[in-house]
Enzyme design. Structure first.
Site, PDB file in Angstrom:
ATOM      1  N   ASP A   1      -2.252  -0.647   5.785  1.00  0.00           N
ATOM      2  CA  ASP A   1      -2.602  -0.168   7.126  1.00  0.00           C
ATOM      3  C   ASP A   1      -4.102  -0.271   7.392  1.00  0.00           C
ATOM      4  O   ASP A   1      -4.546   0.069   8.490  1.00  0.00           O
ATOM      5  CB  ASP A   1      -2.138   1.287   7.325  1.00  0.00           C
ATOM      6  CG  ASP A   1      -2.798   2.229   6.338  1.00  0.00           C
ATOM      7  OD1 ASP A   1      -2.775   1.929   5.124  1.00  0.00           O
ATOM      8  OD2 ASP A   1      -3.356   3.257   6.764  1.00  0.00           O
TER       9      ASP A   1
ATOM     10  N   ASP B   1      -0.196   5.007   0.963  1.00  0.00           N
ATOM     11  CA  ASP B   1      -0.392   5.957   2.065  1.00  0.00           C
ATOM     12  C   ASP B   1      -0.290   5.270   3.419  1.00  0.00           C
ATOM     13  O   ASP B   1      -0.956   4.265   3.673  1.00  0.00           O
ATOM     14  CB  ASP B   1      -1.760   6.639   1.930  1.00  0.00           C
ATOM     15  CG  ASP B   1      -1.824   7.456   0.648  1.00  0.00           C
ATOM     16  OD1 ASP B   1      -0.853   8.169   0.358  1.00  0.00           O
ATOM     17  OD2 ASP B   1      -2.829   7.335  -0.076  1.00  0.00           O
TER      18      ASP B   1
ATOM     19  N   ASP C   1       0.855  -1.185   0.000  1.00  0.00           N
ATOM     20  CA  ASP C   1       0.000   0.000   0.000  1.00  0.00           C
ATOM     21  C   ASP C   1       0.894   1.239   0.000  1.00  0.00           C
ATOM     22  O   ASP C   1       2.071   1.170   0.366  1.00  0.00           O
ATOM     23  CB  ASP C   1      -0.880  -0.033   1.261  1.00  0.00           C
ATOM     24  CG  ASP C   1      -1.765   1.184   1.371  1.00  0.00           C
ATOM     25  OD1 ASP C   1      -2.236   1.681   0.332  1.00  0.00           O
ATOM     26  OD2 ASP C   1      -1.979   1.641   2.507  1.00  0.00           O
TER      27      ASP C   1
END
Lengths: 175, 175
Positions: free
Chosen positions: B134, B9, B7
């Site tokens: 996240d 961000d 991922d």
């Protein structure tokens, strides 16, 4: 629900059609379509024109007004009742096309969710039960499901995949 | 080669850090970070400020100058020797971020190929051996490989995934 990944250019949107039309208008000429079997437009025209045609996808707005293929919208809406439908396009090659492609989908497929839209490069990162694409390079590395060829002039010579000639074929197979 | 999907961000790029800094500067205040366990910034500030903070990702340029997480660049370059590394980001939610994210990667990870970059919505379309993310919502639908949680303030309460606290943890696990 099974997942169907649909390529965008020359499956849902008519890229080749716009490339031919733009070339013919700008060079005041006619493409001899009988020469296109197994070839791209730029491969059957004079070399000095080919460079311009190959630059079309880098032009701002080029992808914004492609025609939608006949039957694509209606069939996608029907497919969405039975499958999880994703549009998977190799947009990364032409970063200038990101917003054009995004806005095109909003206009031509207004009920299609951004959650099911994928801009990528390599398509072997895609996990789906089917990938419908006009490019051998995308299909031959797709291992998570069934690769299906969507007919385009440049792929007429390929015979190693199930083939859909048009959206009616696609409709008949999945629905 | 095994495929690692990372991922962007709050894994590679420090989104939360910029959101806090921007909020503090614009409202001349300080975020009490001790309140952030299991929460996003906008959940621990006055309601009238939350609306502004939630609009940050829609701002032009917001994603363009996020800081890169310590160790990310070096570790990604090392990973690329042994794995096929993809960056998979849910950019479709914020179409204004497409070019910012693309340019950010060119600047901060100059050797990273566009072929390995994916902008998507749902991540269960991703076929990889590992997904490092996240967000629970991305990990809990990822079935093709191992889901791994990358620590961020908003996910401290989750305990159902392997967890990397930082890029050193990621380095140790894969290399």
């Amino acid at each position: 629900m099974k997942k169907i990944a649909l390529d965008m250019d020359d499956v849902i949107a008519d890229y080749v059609g716009k490339a031919i039309k733009t070339y013919e208008e700008e060079f005041d000429t006619k493409v001899d379509k009988s020469l296109m079997d197994g070839k791209k437009v730029w491969q059957i025209i004079p070399e000095e024109h080919a460079k311009v045609v190959r630059s079309f996808p880098y032009r701002a707005g080029f992808f914004r007004d492609l025609a939608i293929k006949p039957g694509a919208r209606e069939t996608i809406e029907e497919l969405q009742q039975k499958y999880e439908v994703f549009i998977v396009t190799a947009a990364m090659e032409f970063p200038g096309s990101f917003l054009d492609k995004y806005e095109w989908i909003k206009e031509y497929l207004p009920n299609f969710s951004w959650r099911n839209l994928v801009f990528c490069g390599h398509k072997h990162i895609i996990d789906a039960d089917y990938l419908v694409d006009d490019h051998d390079k995308n299909l031959n590395t797709f291992t998570s499901g069934e690769p299906i060829l969507f007919s385009a002039p440049h792929n007429t010579h390929l015979d190693c995949y199930r083939r859909f000639d048009n959206w009616q074929d696609l409709h008949d197979y999945f629905l």
